[in-house]
Design an enzyme around this catalytic site. Structure first.
Site, PDB file in Angstrom:
ATOM      1  N   GLY A   1      -4.496  -9.735  -4.802  1.00  8.26           N
ATOM      2  CA  GLY A   1      -4.645  -9.507  -6.241  1.00  8.26           C
ATOM      3  C   GLY A   1      -6.116  -9.506  -6.635  1.00  8.26           C
TER       4      GLY A   1
ATOM      5  N   GLU B   1       0.860  -1.181   0.000  1.00 12.35           N
ATOM      6  CA  GLU B   1       0.000   0.000   0.000  1.00 12.35           C
ATOM      7  C   GLU B   1       0.906   1.244   0.000  1.00 12.35           C
ATOM      8  OE1 GLU B   1      -3.392  -0.530   0.420  1.00 12.35           O
ATOM      9  OE2 GLU B   1      -3.097  -2.682   0.677  1.00 12.35           O
TER      10      GLU B   1
ATOM     11  N   LYS C   1      -6.377 -10.950  10.123  1.00  7.96           N
ATOM     12  CA  LYS C   1      -6.730 -12.236   9.489  1.00  7.96           C
ATOM     13  C   LYS C   1      -6.621 -13.381  10.487  1.00  7.96           C
ATOM     14  CE  LYS C   1      -5.193 -10.634   4.922  1.00  7.96           C
ATOM     15  NZ  LYS C   1      -4.047 -10.548   4.023  1.00  7.96           N
TER      16      LYS C   1
ATOM     17  N   ASP D   1      -2.329  -6.235   9.273  1.00  7.34           N
ATOM     18  CA  ASP D   1      -3.188  -6.984   8.347  1.00  7.34           C
ATOM     19  C   ASP D   1      -3.212  -8.470   8.728  1.00  7.34           C
ATOM     20  OD1 ASP D   1      -4.319  -7.171   5.321  1.00  7.34           O
ATOM     21  OD2 ASP D   1      -2.807  -8.734   5.591  1.00  7.34           O
TER      22      ASP D   1
HETATM   23  P1  NAP Z   1      -9.220  -0.033  -3.290  1.00  8.50           P
HETATM   24  O1  NAP Z   1      -8.618  -0.312  -4.612  1.00  8.50           O
HETATM   25  O2  NAP Z   1      -8.625   1.060  -2.446  1.00  8.50           O
HETATM   26  O3  NAP Z   1     -10.744   0.297  -3.549  1.00  8.50           O
HETATM   27  C1  NAP Z   1     -11.618   0.770  -2.562  1.00  8.50           C
HETATM   28  C2  NAP Z   1     -12.751   1.449  -3.274  1.00  8.50           C
HETATM   29  O4  NAP Z   1     -13.731   1.861  -2.314  1.00  8.50           O
HETATM   30  C3  NAP Z   1     -12.285   2.680  -4.020  1.00  8.50           C
HETATM   31  O5  NAP Z   1     -12.950   2.725  -5.263  1.00  8.50           O
HETATM   32  C4  NAP Z   1     -12.749   3.814  -3.114  1.00  8.50           C
HETATM   33  O6  NAP Z   1     -13.073   4.969  -3.825  1.00  8.50           O
HETATM   34  C5  NAP Z   1     -14.011   3.222  -2.526  1.00  8.50           C
HETATM   35  N1  NAP Z   1     -14.354   3.842  -1.270  1.00  8.50           N
HETATM   36  C6  NAP Z   1     -13.602   3.847  -0.144  1.00  8.50           C
HETATM   37  N2  NAP Z   1     -14.253   4.557   0.814  1.00  8.50           N
HETATM   38  C7  NAP Z   1     -15.406   4.971   0.269  1.00  8.50           C
HETATM   39  C8  NAP Z   1     -16.489   5.760   0.736  1.00  8.50           C
HETATM   40  N3  NAP Z   1     -16.500   6.252   1.970  1.00  8.50           N
HETATM   41  N4  NAP Z   1     -17.527   5.995  -0.089  1.00  8.50           N
HETATM   42  C9  NAP Z   1     -17.524   5.513  -1.340  1.00  8.50           C
HETATM   43  N5  NAP Z   1     -16.524   4.770  -1.865  1.00  8.50           N
HETATM   44  C10 NAP Z   1     -15.475   4.530  -1.059  1.00  8.50           C
HETATM   45  O7  NAP Z   1      -9.254  -1.331  -2.388  1.00  8.50           O
HETATM   46  P2  NAP Z   1      -9.257  -2.856  -2.877  1.00  8.50           P
HETATM   47  O8  NAP Z   1      -7.840  -3.298  -3.027  1.00  8.50           O
HETATM   48  O9  NAP Z   1     -10.195  -3.026  -4.004  1.00  8.50           O
HETATM   49  O10 NAP Z   1      -9.798  -3.574  -1.562  1.00  8.50           O
HETATM   50  C11 NAP Z   1     -11.178  -3.614  -1.267  1.00  8.50           C
HETATM   51  C12 NAP Z   1     -11.395  -4.537  -0.071  1.00  8.50           C
HETATM   52  O11 NAP Z   1     -10.938  -5.846  -0.409  1.00  8.50           O
HETATM   53  C13 NAP Z   1     -10.620  -4.160   1.194  1.00  8.50           C
HETATM   54  O12 NAP Z   1     -11.382  -4.490   2.334  1.00  8.50           O
HETATM   55  C14 NAP Z   1      -9.389  -5.025   1.115  1.00  8.50           C
HETATM   56  O13 NAP Z   1      -8.812  -5.277   2.384  1.00  8.50           O
HETATM   57  C15 NAP Z   1      -9.999  -6.308   0.556  1.00  8.50           C
HETATM   58  N6  NAP Z   1      -9.040  -7.169  -0.112  1.00  8.50           N
HETATM   59  C16 NAP Z   1      -8.252  -6.696  -1.075  1.00  8.50           C
HETATM   60  C17 NAP Z   1      -7.346  -7.538  -1.710  1.00  8.50           C
HETATM   61  C18 NAP Z   1      -6.430  -7.047  -2.792  1.00  8.50           C
HETATM   62  O14 NAP Z   1      -5.581  -7.826  -3.254  1.00  8.50           O
HETATM   63  N7  NAP Z   1      -6.560  -5.815  -3.252  1.00  8.50           N
HETATM   64  C19 NAP Z   1      -7.278  -8.896  -1.331  1.00  8.50           C
HETATM   65  C20 NAP Z   1      -8.139  -9.379  -0.343  1.00  8.50           C
HETATM   66  C21 NAP Z   1      -9.019  -8.494   0.272  1.00  8.50           C
HETATM   67  P3  NAP Z   1     -11.903   5.899  -4.477  1.00  8.50           P
HETATM   68  O15 NAP Z   1     -11.534   5.186  -5.723  1.00  8.50           O
HETATM   69  O16 NAP Z   1     -12.609   7.191  -4.723  1.00  8.50           O
HETATM   70  O17 NAP Z   1     -10.793   5.969  -3.484  1.00  8.50           O
HETATM   71  N1  HSE Z   2      -2.226  -6.209   1.794  1.00 11.26           N
HETATM   72  C1  HSE Z   2      -2.726  -7.548   1.791  1.00 11.26           C
HETATM   73  C2  HSE Z   2      -1.553  -8.516   1.559  1.00 11.26           C
HETATM   74  C3  HSE Z   2      -3.780  -7.703   0.707  1.00 11.26           C
HETATM   75  O1  HSE Z   2      -0.469  -8.081   1.137  1.00 11.26           O
HETATM   76  O2  HSE Z   2      -1.683  -9.706   1.825  1.00 11.26           O
HETATM   77  C4  HSE Z   2      -4.583  -8.988   0.816  1.00 11.26           C
HETATM   78  O3  HSE Z   2      -5.340  -9.039   1.979  1.00 11.26           O
END
Ligand code: NAP
Ligand code: HSE
Length: 447
Positions: A304, A192, A207, A203
């Site tokens: 991912g 991040e 988990k 994190d």
């Molecule tokens: P992300 O790319 O930062 O996307 C979050 C989205 O939510 C963005 O579009 C953001 O808008 C929107 N958002 C955040 N706060 C908001 C609010 N108050 N009102 C409206 N929209 C809002 O995050 P991500 O990587 O997709 O992750 C999403 C979830 O999945 C998280 O809980 C994360 O822990 C989980 N996760 C992610 C991964 C991974 O590999 N990425 C893996 C497992 C779990 P903006 O675009 O305007 O900022």
């Molecule tokens: N930041 C987290 C990781 C994303 O690196 O494992 C998936 O939960």
């Protein structure tokens, strides 16, 4: 059978866009498995004008959460915003409006899971969260369903992809230090912008709290998980680990022991034949020890867009199938058998310590006296001249199994000695694993 099942998507970032696209691309398969079409009717975003060139779903966007949360046509809220607030309020509102929920949000579940599951049970709706731990690895489902007959004794895991990538790189190239591999992880899009949640173990603690609560039928809050990050690890630690036959991982482990729960996240020296020692790069793995299954290992991409979509979409399909077929939805995970988490001071394990000492007569005797007086037995002792440090030498010690409180007291006493320049690092050595104890062989009658 309804004509279709409508979804409200909250968050259209990395995972949200991927889920929306997959629902569109796999519409026919989803319809066949669920029994009716599943559509994303609205998505919540912060900036409606933002360019979303990779979004291939023509979903209607809104910046008003109430439009989604109060829409009577929407049966399932898919929360992919992340963070604790306002997400928690939105999930609670969705539940009280009688909507089912799918979320990938480990923070909300680790901090508020029991309350959310109780509210969902009272309302007769489901909260599914497979993607919250281990990205694409199926682990919540197996723990709650397929392995539900087991009494679990341990959960051992590598559950943060960013740190596992960084540690794998440091182990493979002795010229790389912490800052260099952090930059690499950022450049590859793993870390991040503020990587503290990953590198400080936050994190992984979220988990582990979720996994331990399910495995041991109790409530393990993230604040009860002992946590230490990877910032102190240096190339020297990787060199000594290798010399001693270990690999360094950010270990997340929870164990039922003496009627209590041990739950901790910290860097650990794992023997090279430990099942988690071979989990490299952004991969995650979870090893479960249960009385019936013995040892079962789940491994795969822990982060991912697409792996996470695999888990989110399966949860959506399961809920949609139940709704479409009028099935009674199972209520889950709000039991609490009262087991409590033991303090880290009570941990008993082996330790590695790296010290810098002034190279004078009697120094080693002083060090061994500190350990001896605290009844900590030393297993190995390496002393190396460090050319560029003048009269300072590096001493590396490993202990036999000792109590954490005694080893921490030893560190305090060593730091107070005039002959010790610094205690550079202390890393726990973890040799517990059901399959490792039997040399990777399955359990036999009588074991
Ligand atoms: P992300 O790319 O930062 O996307 C979050 C989205 O939510 C963005 O579009 C953001 O808008 C929107 N958002 C955040 N706060 C908001 C609010 N108050 N009102 C409206 N929209 C809002 O995050 P991500 O990587 O997709 O992750 C999403 C979830 O999945 C998280 O809980 C994360 O822990 C989980 N996760 C992610 C991964 C991974 O590999 N990425 C893996 C497992 C779990 P903006 O675009 O305007 O900022
Ligand atoms: N930041 C987290 C990781 C994303 O690196 O494992 C998936 O939960």
């Amino acid at each position: 059978m309804p004509d279709q099942i409508s979804i409200g998507l909250m968050g259209l970032g990395v995972v949200g866009v991927s889920v929306a696209n997959a629902i569109d691309a796999k519409a026919e398969v989803i319809k066949a498995r669920v029994g009716c079409p599943v559509v994303v009717s609205r998505a919540l975003v912060r900036d409606i004008g933002a360019v979303r060139s990779n979004l291939r779903n023509s979903v209607e966007l809104t910046t008003d959460p109430d439009i989604i949360l109060n829409d009577p046509e929407i049966a399932i809220i898919v929360e992919l915003m992340g963070g604790e607030q306002p997400t928690l309020d939105y999930i609670n509102q969705a539940i009280s409006n009688g909507k089912h929920v799918v979320t990938a949000n480990k923070e909300v579940l680790a901090k508020h899971g029991p309350e959310l599951f109780k509210a969902a049970a009272d309302k007769g709706v489901m909260v599914r969260f497979e993607a919250s731990v281990g990205g694409g690895i199926p682990i919540i489902g197996p723990l709650m369903n397929d392995l539900a007959a087991n009494d679990f004794t341990a959960v051992n895991a590598v559950i943060n992809g960013t740190t596992n990538y960084m540690l794998t790189r440091m182990a493979s190239d002795s010229n790389l230090d912490y800052q260099m591999v952090l930059k690499e992880a950022r450049d590859r899009g793993y870390a991040e912008a503020d990587p503290s949640a990953d590198v400080d173990g936050i994190d992984a603690a979220f988990k582990l709290g979720i996994l331990a609560s399910i495995a041991f039928h109790c409530t393990v809050r993230d604040t009860e998980v002992f946590r230490e990050g990877i910032r102190r690890l240096s190339p020297a630690d990787f060199a000594y680990a290798s010399e001693l036959g270990y690999t360094i991982k950010l270990l997340a482990t929870a164990r039922r022991t003496h009627g209590r729960i041990q739950a901790r996240v910290h860097p650990a020296f794992l023997p090279e034949d430990h099942p988690l020692a071979k989990v490299d790069g952004v991969y995650n793995a979870v090893e479960l020890e249960g009385d019936l299954v013995d040892s079962a290992m789940f491994q795969g991409p822990g982060a991912g867009a697409e792996p996470t979509t695999s888990a989110v979409l399966a949860d959506i399909m399961a809920e949609a199938h139940s709704i479409a077929n009028g099935e009674r939805l199972p209520v889950h995970m709000s039991d609490n058998n009262g087991l409590v988490v033991e303090p880290i001071d009570d941990l008993e394990t082996k330790y590695y310590l790296r010290l810098r000492v002034y190279d004078r007569p009697g120094v080693l005797a002083q060090i061994t006296t500190v350990f001896g007086d605290l009844e900590v037995s030393l297993a190995s002792f390496i002393q190396k001249e460090v050319g560029e440090l003048g009269d300072v030498a590096e001493v590396v010690i490993t202990t036999y199994v000792a109590k954490e409180s005694a080893v921490q007291e030893a560190v305090r006493q060593l730091e107070a000695l005039d002959s010790v320049s610094e205690v550079s690092n202390l890393v726990r050595i973890e040799e517990q694993s059901a399959s490792l104890a039997r040399g990777g062989q399955p359990k036999r009658e009588g074991d």
